[in-house]
Design an enzyme around this catalytic site. Structure first.
Site, PDB file in Angstrom:
ATOM      1  N   TYR A 121      19.970  75.202  10.838  1.00  0.00           N
ATOM      2  CA  TYR A 121      18.731  74.849  10.150  1.00  0.00           C
ATOM      3  C   TYR A 121      18.237  73.455  10.557  1.00  0.00           C
ATOM      4  CZ  TYR A 121      15.177  74.463   6.574  1.00  0.00           C
ATOM      5  OH  TYR A 121      13.968  74.307   5.940  1.00  0.00           O
ATOM      6  N   SER A 143      11.103  69.732   8.587  1.00  0.00           N
ATOM      7  CA  SER A 143      11.813  69.422   7.344  1.00  0.00           C
ATOM      8  C   SER A 143      12.406  68.025   7.424  1.00  0.00           C
ATOM      9  CB  SER A 143      12.950  70.434   7.126  1.00  0.00           C
ATOM     10  OG  SER A 143      13.775  70.069   6.034  1.00  0.00           O
TER      11      SER A 143
END
Length: 271
Positions: free
Chosen positions: A156, A142
């Site tokens: 995350y 990401s």
């Protein structure tokens, strides 16, 4: 040598980017092995792809949060007489709330799915790729792995940064053996990700130009790994953000992260 019909294993294939990978690779002539927790969705997707492209689609539902899931999945693949040419480590999700607001088991499951399982699957499948002198591994990371961590969703960004560094090392170790490894780094992508985490209302406040479709993300990822790109950030907006974060001083980027966390992160744990 590229196989006539490569076989691709896609984790988290039941929706979003995973399902888009399945559709894209089926269209490119791949046979597929699809895994996720939701067998009914996998069945529906497999039927759609067989009807549309006529290839072989095998579904092996599993929950990668189980510590023995990766080993069992690879054993099941071997028992079926299949081998994996492409591994797409896509399975993932977010955990809303601050670190202490969630039970440790919640964090342990997250680490298992987003960090341990991708590494173990690569470790188990890589020897066959090296022996055949052909393989592709896409680790869906990401943009979050390139920018400062946020308050809320504590692990995350850390997990995505791990996937980026893991991909870089794995690529360098195998680049002379016909195995390409790429960390695919999308930004905000239209999928059910934010619905599952309960943050859809917050995410809808973001401007439209920040978003990409899963299909565009996947197309960029497939093309990037084929040309040997080791880290690929999708979309010009996301690439600009990554470049900007590298130029700004750490104190400023952390201030910006704190401000945006208050606007777009859910700091309470999911009920």
């Amino acid at each position: 040598m590229t196989p006539a019909r490569p076989t691709s294993l896609i984790t988290g294939a039941s929706a979003g980017i995973g399902a888009a990978f399945a559709r894209d690779l089926a269209k490119r002539g791949h046979d597929l092995i699809l895994t996720a927790r939701r067998a009914d969705r996998l069945e529906a997707l497999a039927t759609e792809l067989r009807d549309a492209h006529g290839g072989k689609v095998t579904i092996l539902p599993c929950d990668l949060a189980n510590p023995d899931a990766s080993e069992k999945l690879c054993a099941d693949i071997e028992a079926l007489g299949l081998h994996v040419d492409w591994l797409v480590n896509n399975a993932g999700y977010g955990v809303p709330g601050t670190f202490e607001a969630n039970a440790w088991q919640t964090h342990a499951d997250f680490i298992q799915v987003l960090m341990t399982a991708p590494a173990e699957l690569a470790w188990r499948l890589l020897p066959g790729m090296r022996e055949r002198r052909y393989g592709r591994i896409i680790n869906v990371a990401s943009l979050a792995g390139h920018v400062p961590g946020s308050a809320g969703h504590t692990l995350y960004a850390a997990s995505k940064a791990y996937l980026i560094k893991f991909s870089q090392s794995l690529a360098l170790e195998n680049q002379m053996l016909g195995v390409h490894v790429c960390a695919l780094c999308p930004g905000f992508t239209w999928s059910e990700f934010h619905d599952v985490t309960g943050t859809r209302e917050l995410m809808n406040k973001l401007p439209g130009f920040m978003w990409q479709t899963a299909e565009v993300v996947v197309s960029e990822g497939v093309e990037a790994v084929e040309r040997g790109e080791i880290v690929h950030v999708t979309g010009s907006v996301n690439r600009f953000i990554k470049a900007l974060m590298k130029l700004l001083p750490d104190r400023l980027t952390l201030w910006l992260s704190a401000r945006e966390s208050r606007r777009y992160r859910q700091l309470e744990a999911a009920p």
